[in-house]
Design a protein around this motif. Structure first.
Motif, PDB file in Angstrom:
ATOM      1  N   ASP A  28      42.412  36.138  40.869  1.00  0.00           N
ATOM      2  CA  ASP A  28      42.713  36.832  39.616  1.00  0.00           C
ATOM      3  C   ASP A  28      42.962  35.832  38.484  1.00  0.00           C
ATOM      4  O   ASP A  28      42.535  36.036  37.362  1.00  0.00           O
ATOM      5  CB  ASP A  28      43.957  37.700  39.816  1.00  0.00           C
ATOM      6  CG  ASP A  28      43.625  39.158  39.628  1.00  0.00           C
ATOM      7  OD1 ASP A  28      42.490  39.538  40.008  1.00  0.00           O
ATOM      8  OD2 ASP A  28      44.473  39.900  39.099  1.00  0.00           O
ATOM      9  N   LYS A  29      43.630  34.718  38.829  1.00  0.00           N
ATOM     10  CA  LYS A  29      43.893  33.691  37.808  1.00  0.00           C
ATOM     11  C   LYS A  29      42.596  33.060  37.327  1.00  0.00           C
ATOM     12  O   LYS A  29      42.459  32.705  36.160  1.00  0.00           O
ATOM     13  CB  LYS A  29      44.782  32.585  38.388  1.00  0.00           C
ATOM     14  CG  LYS A  29      46.182  33.026  38.640  1.00  0.00           C
ATOM     15  CD  LYS A  29      47.010  32.945  37.382  1.00  0.00           C
ATOM     16  CE  LYS A  29      48.424  33.418  37.669  1.00  0.00           C
ATOM     17  NZ  LYS A  29      49.193  33.668  36.469  1.00  0.00           N
TER      18      LYS A  29
ATOM     19  N   SER B 241      46.510  37.926  50.443  1.00  0.00           N
ATOM     20  CA  SER B 241      47.190  38.392  49.221  1.00  0.00           C
ATOM     21  C   SER B 241      47.336  37.231  48.228  1.00  0.00           C
ATOM     22  O   SER B 241      47.164  37.416  47.015  1.00  0.00           O
ATOM     23  CB  SER B 241      48.558  38.969  49.573  1.00  0.00           C
ATOM     24  OG  SER B 241      49.262  38.013  50.331  1.00  0.00           O
ATOM     25  N   GLU B 242      47.616  36.050  48.763  1.00  0.00           N
ATOM     26  CA  GLU B 242      47.770  34.893  47.887  1.00  0.00           C
ATOM     27  C   GLU B 242      46.419  34.497  47.289  1.00  0.00           C
ATOM     28  O   GLU B 242      46.320  34.146  46.111  1.00  0.00           O
ATOM     29  CB  GLU B 242      48.352  33.726  48.692  1.00  0.00           C
ATOM     30  CG  GLU B 242      49.081  32.757  47.805  1.00  0.00           C
ATOM     31  CD  GLU B 242      49.879  31.744  48.616  1.00  0.00           C
ATOM     32  OE1 GLU B 242      50.116  30.650  48.100  1.00  0.00           O
ATOM     33  OE2 GLU B 242      50.239  32.052  49.776  1.00  0.00           O
TER      34      GLU B 242
ATOM     35  N   TYR C  72      48.750  25.458  42.120  1.00  0.00           N
ATOM     36  CA  TYR C  72      49.000  25.632  43.554  1.00  0.00           C
ATOM     37  C   TYR C  72      49.315  24.287  44.150  1.00  0.00           C
ATOM     38  O   TYR C  72      48.766  23.287  43.707  1.00  0.00           O
ATOM     39  CB  TYR C  72      47.769  26.263  44.246  1.00  0.00           C
ATOM     40  CG  TYR C  72      48.090  26.653  45.646  1.00  0.00           C
ATOM     41  CD1 TYR C  72      47.651  25.897  46.719  1.00  0.00           C
ATOM     42  CD2 TYR C  72      48.914  27.750  45.887  1.00  0.00           C
ATOM     43  CE1 TYR C  72      48.010  26.238  47.995  1.00  0.00           C
ATOM     44  CE2 TYR C  72      49.266  28.093  47.159  1.00  0.00           C
ATOM     45  CZ  TYR C  72      48.810  27.330  48.215  1.00  0.00           C
ATOM     46  OH  TYR C  72      49.166  27.658  49.477  1.00  0.00           O
TER      47      TYR C  72
ATOM     48  N   ALA D  81      44.046  36.529  46.679  1.00  0.00           N
ATOM     49  CA  ALA D  81      43.739  37.533  45.660  1.00  0.00           C
ATOM     50  C   ALA D  81      44.367  37.126  44.327  1.00  0.00           C
ATOM     51  O   ALA D  81      43.732  37.215  43.269  1.00  0.00           O
ATOM     52  CB  ALA D  81      44.279  38.896  46.109  1.00  0.00           C
ATOM     53  N   ARG D  82      45.609  36.651  44.403  1.00  0.00           N
ATOM     54  CA  ARG D  82      46.306  36.241  43.161  1.00  0.00           C
ATOM     55  C   ARG D  82      45.587  35.064  42.517  1.00  0.00           C
ATOM     56  O   ARG D  82      45.381  35.024  41.304  1.00  0.00           O
ATOM     57  CB  ARG D  82      47.742  35.843  43.491  1.00  0.00           C
ATOM     58  CG  ARG D  82      48.741  36.955  43.229  1.00  0.00           C
ATOM     59  CD  ARG D  82      50.105  36.396  42.856  1.00  0.00           C
ATOM     60  NE  ARG D  82      50.519  35.306  43.714  1.00  0.00           N
ATOM     61  CZ  ARG D  82      51.147  35.464  44.873  1.00  0.00           C
ATOM     62  NH1 ARG D  82      51.434  36.673  45.287  1.00  0.00           N
ATOM     63  NH2 ARG D  82      51.485  34.425  45.607  1.00  0.00           N
ATOM     64  N   MET D  83      45.163  34.103  43.354  1.00  0.00           N
ATOM     65  CA  MET D  83      44.500  32.926  42.802  1.00  0.00           C
ATOM     66  C   MET D  83      43.165  33.308  42.159  1.00  0.00           C
ATOM     67  O   MET D  83      42.800  32.785  41.107  1.00  0.00           O
ATOM     68  CB  MET D  83      44.287  31.883  43.893  1.00  0.00           C
ATOM     69  CG  MET D  83      45.608  31.278  44.331  1.00  0.00           C
ATOM     70  SD  MET D  83      45.417  30.143  45.689  1.00  0.00           S
ATOM     71  CE  MET D  83      44.648  28.758  44.902  1.00  0.00           C
TER      72      MET D  83
ATOM     73  N   TRP E 120      38.427  41.914  45.557  1.00  0.00           N
ATOM     74  CA  TRP E 120      38.783  40.840  44.623  1.00  0.00           C
ATOM     75  C   TRP E 120      37.846  40.808  43.404  1.00  0.00           C
ATOM     76  O   TRP E 120      38.228  40.352  42.343  1.00  0.00           O
ATOM     77  CB  TRP E 120      38.722  39.465  45.327  1.00  0.00           C
ATOM     78  CG  TRP E 120      39.698  39.329  46.449  1.00  0.00           C
ATOM     79  CD1 TRP E 120      40.865  40.023  46.585  1.00  0.00           C
ATOM     80  CD2 TRP E 120      39.622  38.455  47.579  1.00  0.00           C
ATOM     81  NE1 TRP E 120      41.501  39.644  47.733  1.00  0.00           N
ATOM     82  CE2 TRP E 120      40.774  38.666  48.372  1.00  0.00           C
ATOM     83  CE3 TRP E 120      38.706  37.502  48.013  1.00  0.00           C
ATOM     84  CZ2 TRP E 120      41.036  37.987  49.561  1.00  0.00           C
ATOM     85  CZ3 TRP E 120      38.968  36.813  49.190  1.00  0.00           C
ATOM     86  CH2 TRP E 120      40.116  37.057  49.959  1.00  0.00           C
TER      87      TRP E 120
ATOM     88  N   GLU F 150      48.416  28.887  37.088  1.00  0.00           N
ATOM     89  CA  GLU F 150      49.237  28.692  38.279  1.00  0.00           C
ATOM     90  C   GLU F 150      48.795  27.396  38.943  1.00  0.00           C
ATOM     91  O   GLU F 150      47.613  27.165  39.153  1.00  0.00           O
ATOM     92  CB  GLU F 150      49.030  29.840  39.264  1.00  0.00           C
ATOM     93  CG  GLU F 150      49.890  29.665  40.489  1.00  0.00           C
ATOM     94  CD  GLU F 150      49.893  30.928  41.331  1.00  0.00           C
ATOM     95  OE1 GLU F 150      49.442  30.851  42.486  1.00  0.00           O
ATOM     96  OE2 GLU F 150      50.328  31.983  40.823  1.00  0.00           O
TER      97      GLU F 150
ATOM     98  N   GLY G 206      45.597  36.796  31.956  1.00  0.00           N
ATOM     99  CA  GLY G 206      46.090  38.108  32.407  1.00  0.00           C
ATOM    100  C   GLY G 206      44.987  39.130  32.319  1.00  0.00           C
ATOM    101  O   GLY G 206      44.072  38.994  31.500  1.00  0.00           O
ATOM    102  N   ARG G 207      45.030  40.141  33.170  1.00  0.00           N
ATOM    103  CA  ARG G 207      43.972  41.157  33.220  1.00  0.00           C
ATOM    104  C   ARG G 207      43.786  41.885  31.907  1.00  0.00           C
ATOM    105  O   ARG G 207      42.696  42.345  31.574  1.00  0.00           O
ATOM    106  CB  ARG G 207      44.289  42.180  34.312  1.00  0.00           C
ATOM    107  CG  ARG G 207      43.740  41.747  35.646  1.00  0.00           C
ATOM    108  CD  ARG G 207      43.573  42.902  36.583  1.00  0.00           C
ATOM    109  NE  ARG G 207      42.976  42.385  37.809  1.00  0.00           N
ATOM    110  CZ  ARG G 207      41.810  42.803  38.295  1.00  0.00           C
ATOM    111  NH1 ARG G 207      41.129  43.749  37.693  1.00  0.00           N
ATOM    112  NH2 ARG G 207      41.321  42.264  39.384  1.00  0.00           N
TER     113      ARG G 207
END
Ligand code: C2E
Ligand code: CA
Ligand code: CA
Length: 599
Positions: A565-566, A558-559, A593, A561-563, A392, A591, A572-573
């Protein structure tokens, strides 16, 4: 002494010789002699297993003794241990050799060699007596300790139950007390099988000093011992078990090793009405796997039988499950109370069982702690978290926002040098700041050898790893721990948070916890926040952080990881450069949640 009660089989087609042999054997005292003179009968007679001796004619054409032996052996119907003596008048050296190759002890000319036969029978009798005695000993006693074995113990229980029945004391009964040495497999690994036996012998000698001279103590399993106490003895069971437990738990020295293997103790009660003593013993074994069996003892309860069986099943499957990678981690966000933004997450274990489905860590962690599986399991979780953080935090830049991941540690991990080494290796390898990782400990982890835990906490502090005291308020002496150990965060247990809007006592407790935490320079985190009203309460009271279903249930990696990243790349990357002059509206939407956590 010759064993004249056992059977001798004589296979001989020569009727005159046979009757002379029988007469000679009778003179020696043998009464059970079976004579067969036909080949077909010989096949059947030789298949008996409890013959003391077989005398078989190898010369006559009608019998063809050696062929019979070969044929029976080929079909597995004749044991090589069966004592055989070939009969042949004036046998040649070659005939004798063939007989011996065919499994005979000797080849004699009878009845002239009767003295030799007598000598053979004497040695066979002696050997047979020895084997029978050994077999009967092994059937009833444990070879290593010389104590009665499980079979014997059950017979003793059966006799006692029988006595109750005969004396019409059906309602009276006795307790079966089962001692189970935990960490048995580790001891064998450390000391080898022989060393494991030494350990057991030492422990049993110690117990004999403590009131077992007059009592039956039996070895009912590799690392299980059982004894019984009649209710009519009116002993103080608690007191007696305490003495035994202390004695069994005391460390002992074997060679260069100081070994301590705690015991768990299960107790089952049997009356004269019981039908199967085996079930009573089994119930005591089940009780020994139940909560409380280690700290004092657990009494078998019929209504909890199915739960107990489940526990034993799960316990047996734990190590296989580690190998089969049946565990995974989920992550529950931790938010900042004022902003409701995620600042960290707690890693929580899940066990996906092929038949039973998802099993809660609240069920399997205590099991793993009792049977020594917690170390591999705990390290698996720590390493999984570190590996996940590494992914991550890929291309992490200094100063970038990153939520911490908190790992639950069990008490036994606090006594293990590997913990610090593994964390240090992780930090060195990844070059990540130490605040990406956190440790959570409960008060129970501190009880055992507190000075060692204090030293570990000190070392973690030096490494800048933050530590939270979990489930605060549920242990016995919370306050004294706070002064003795250095924690960064206090996690207020869910039970205080749950009813806080309506429970004045809980409000008072949480308020004093907050004051205490602030006096000791600690942050305070409220667990199990489920409703908006609870949240508003803890916010006004001044809790710093919160965790609970209101914000988020534990989520898959996985979720998470997305959070993360945000948090790291809100635009965005690829949008690495962000101009401060950009307007709010141009900013990519964050996002949101469930229940408004803004990440
Ligand atoms: P814990 O450390 O107190 O973890 C919090 C538990 O409360 C978690 O249960 C979590 O799912 C649950 N929870 C969180 N928010 C709420 C809420 O709002 N309402 C309710 N009703 N429950 C909430 P979980 O995941 O079943 O874990 C149970 C316990 O198992 C943990 O309690 C922890 O003591 C232990 N555990 C879990 N993972 C590990 C691990 O990796 N190592 C060790 N040693 N223990 C672990
Ligand atoms: Ca925890
Ligand atoms: Ca907790």
């Amino acid at each position: 002494m010759i064993d004249t009660q056992s059977e001798i089989l004589l296979v001989d087609a020569d009727a005159v010789r046979a009757s002379r042999i029988i007469l000679s054997l009778r003179r020696l005292g043998f009464l059970k002699i079976t004579h067969v003179d036909k080949r077909e009968e010989a096949f059947q007679a030789l298949c008996q297993t409890d013959l003391m001796l077989v005398l078989i004619d190898i010369q006559s054409e009608e019998i063809r003794g050696l062929d019979i032996l070969t044929e029976l052996r080929e079909h597995g119907n004749l044991d090589w241990h069966m004592p055989l003596i070939a009969i042949a008048d004036d046998a040649s050296a070659e005939q004798k050799a063939r007989a011996i190759e065919g499994g005979a002890l000797d080849c004699l000319s009878l009845p002239s060699d009767i003295i030799l036969l007598k000598a053979r029978i004497q040695t066979l009798s002696a050997r047979r007596r020895h084997v029978t005695a050994k077999r009967s000993f092994l059937q009833n006693y444990d070879y290593t300790t010389g104590l009665p074995n499980r079979y014997n113990f059950i017979k003793i229980m059966e006799r006692l139950m029988q006595t109750y029945k005969i004396e019409k004391r059906n309602d009276q009964g006795f307790f079966v007390i089962l001692f189970r040495f935990l960490k048995a497999s580790e001891i064998c690994e450390l000391l080898g099988i022989g060393g494991g036996s030494d350990f057991i012998n030492h422990k049993m000698e110690d117990l004999l000093q403590y009131g077992f001279r007059k009592r039956v103590i039996a070895r009912t399993g590799d690392f299980h011992f059982a004894t019984m106490i009649e209710a009519s003895e009116k002993v103080d069971l608690d007191q007696l078990i305490k003495i035994w437990r202390d004695q069994l738990n005391a460390p002992i020295q074997i060679g260069d090793h100081v070994i301590s293997s705690p015991v768990s103790i299960g107790v089952a009660f049997a009356t004269g009405r019981e039908r199967r003593p085996e079930s009573v013993l089994q119930n005591a074994v089940l009780a020994a796997t139940q909560p409380g069996a280690r700290s004092s003892y657990a009494l078998y309860e019929r209504k909890k039988h199915h739960l107990a069986v489940r526990r034993v099943g799960l316990e047996a499957e734990l190590d296989k499950a580690i190998e089969a990678e049946a565990f995974h981690l989920v992550y529950q966000p931790i938010v900042d109370v004022k902003s409701r933004k995620m600042i960290g997450a707690e890693a929580l274990m899940r066990w996906k069982h092929p038949e039973m489905g998802l099993i809660s860590p609240a069920e399997f962690i205590p099991l793993a702690e009792e049977n020594g599986h917690i170390l591999p399991l705990g390290y698996w979780a720590l390493h999984k978290v570190m590996a996940e953080i590494e992914v991550w935090a890929d291309e992490y830049q200094k100063g970038q926002p990153f939520p911490y991941i908190a790992v639950n540690l069990s008490g036994q991990q606090c006594h293990d040098q590997r913990l610090l080494r593994d964390i240090q290796d992780f930090l060195d390898r990844t070059n990540l700041p130490p605040n990406v990782l956190r440790i959570e400990l409960t008060e129970t982890a501190l009880i055992d050898r507190p000075e060692r835990v204090a030293a570990l906490l000190q070392d973690l502090k030096q490494m800048d790893i933050k530590i939270a005291l979990d489930d605060f308020g549920t242990g016995y002496s919370s306050l004294s721990y706070l002064h003795q150990f250095q924690f960064d965060v206090l996690k207020v247990d869910q039970s205080f948070v749950r009813e806080i809007p309506v429970n004045i006592k809980n409000q008072k407790i949480v308020r004093s916890m907050i004051t205490l935490a602030s006096d000791l320079n600690m942050s305070i985190l409220a667990e199990g926040v489920e409703g908006e009203a609870e949240y508003q309460y803890i916010r006004t009271m001044g809790c710093h952080y919160a965790q609970g279903y209101l914000f988020s249930k534990p989520i898959e990696a996985s979720e998470m990881a997305r959070m993360i990243d945000k948090i790291r790349f809100p635009f965005g990357r690829n949008a690495i450069k962000w101009h401060s002059g950009q307007k709010e509206s141009q900013v990519a939407p964050l996002e949101i949640y469930k229940h408004e956590i803004i990440v």
